[in-house]
Design a protein around this motif. Structure first.
Motif, mmCIF file in Angstrom:
data_model
loop_
_atom_site.group_PDB
_atom_site.id
_atom_site.type_symbol
_atom_site.label_atom_id
_atom_site.label_comp_id
_atom_site.label_asym_id
_atom_site.label_seq_id
_atom_site.Cartn_x
_atom_site.Cartn_y
_atom_site.Cartn_z
ATOM 1 N N ALA A 28 0.819 -1.213 0.000
ATOM 2 C CA ALA A 28 0.000 0.000 0.000
ATOM 3 C C ALA A 28 0.854 1.265 0.000
ATOM 4 O O ALA A 28 1.974 1.281 0.501
ATOM 5 N N GLU A 29 0.268 2.315 -0.546
ATOM 6 C CA GLU A 29 0.887 3.634 -0.543
ATOM 7 C C GLU A 29 0.196 4.484 0.527
ATOM 8 O O GLU A 29 -1.032 4.533 0.592
ATOM 9 N N ARG A 61 -3.628 3.575 0.276
ATOM 10 C CA ARG A 61 -4.213 3.253 -1.022
ATOM 11 C C ARG A 61 -3.599 1.937 -1.478
ATOM 12 O O ARG A 61 -2.392 1.789 -1.522
ATOM 13 N N ILE A 62 -4.490 0.981 -1.801
ATOM 14 C CA ILE A 62 -4.096 -0.322 -2.307
ATOM 15 C C ILE A 62 -4.754 -0.456 -3.671
ATOM 16 O O ILE A 62 -5.940 -0.769 -3.756
ATOM 17 N N GLU A 63 -4.006 -0.149 -4.723
ATOM 18 C CA GLU A 63 -4.528 -0.092 -6.085
ATOM 19 C C GLU A 63 -5.770 0.787 -6.130
ATOM 20 O O GLU A 63 -5.684 1.981 -5.884
ATOM 21 N N ASN A 64 -6.968 0.229 -6.379
ATOM 22 C CA ASN A 64 -8.192 1.039 -6.460
ATOM 23 C C ASN A 64 -8.980 1.057 -5.161
ATOM 24 O O ASN A 64 -10.127 1.497 -5.140
ATOM 25 N N SER A 65 -8.389 0.567 -4.081
ATOM 26 C CA SER A 65 -9.082 0.492 -2.792
ATOM 27 C C SER A 65 -8.344 1.314 -1.749
ATOM 28 O O SER A 65 -7.201 1.717 -1.944
ATOM 29 N N GLU A 66 -9.031 1.533 -0.630
ATOM 30 C CA GLU A 66 -8.427 2.272 0.473
ATOM 31 C C GLU A 66 -8.674 1.548 1.789
ATOM 32 O O GLU A 66 -9.636 0.784 1.921
#
Length: 143
Positions: A28-29, A61-66
């Protein structure tokens, strides 16, 4: 309009460790990170020294999820099983008010819907099924 539904993990004073763990485990970012010490000074709420280093809010942020994470406040009860909530992020205060009222029907208001430093309307409610919700209107300057 509802912008998103986001799982929100409440930790027991080890929020920084949890943020690092989920960053690494999920790739995750970190998109937002604040401690209680980052809050502006307020005559209504003086942040105790023991809280200043605790996580007020972290957003991954994990790709298109949070995923969102925060520490519980010292002195608040911490129960495994009730440490996961759902955050509803909206861009319409009137819709937030309706959702808040509907979710608290036969449930319990935890924090009244109110203006905060991070949201024009933020509140917490536990619904009649025991699910804890955080309702938040995204400030236009937070985009």
């Amino acid at each position: 309009m509802t912008l998103s539904l986001i799982p929100y993990i409440i930790t027991n004073g080890n929020g920084k460790e949890a943020v690092k763990f989920y960053q690494e485990a999920l790739g995750a970012e970190l998109s937002n990170f604040q401690t209680y010490g980052d809050l502006p000074d307020s005559p209504d709420f003086k942040v105790p020294e023991e809280m200043k280093d605790l996580v007020l809010h972290a957003q991954l942020r994990i790709e298109n999820s949070e995923l969102m994470i925060s520490d519980n406040s010292p002195g608040e009860p911490f129960e495994v099983g009730s440490n996961l909530t759902i955050a509803i992020v909206l861009d319409d205060k009137a819709k937030a008010e309706k959702i808040y009222e509907r979710l608290q029907a036969d449930g319990e208001a935890i924090m009244p819907l109110q203006s905060t430093d991070w949201s024009e309307a933020y509140g917490q409610v536990t619904d009649k099924f025991g699910v804890k919700w955080q309702i938040s209107v995204e400030n236009s300057n937070n985009n």
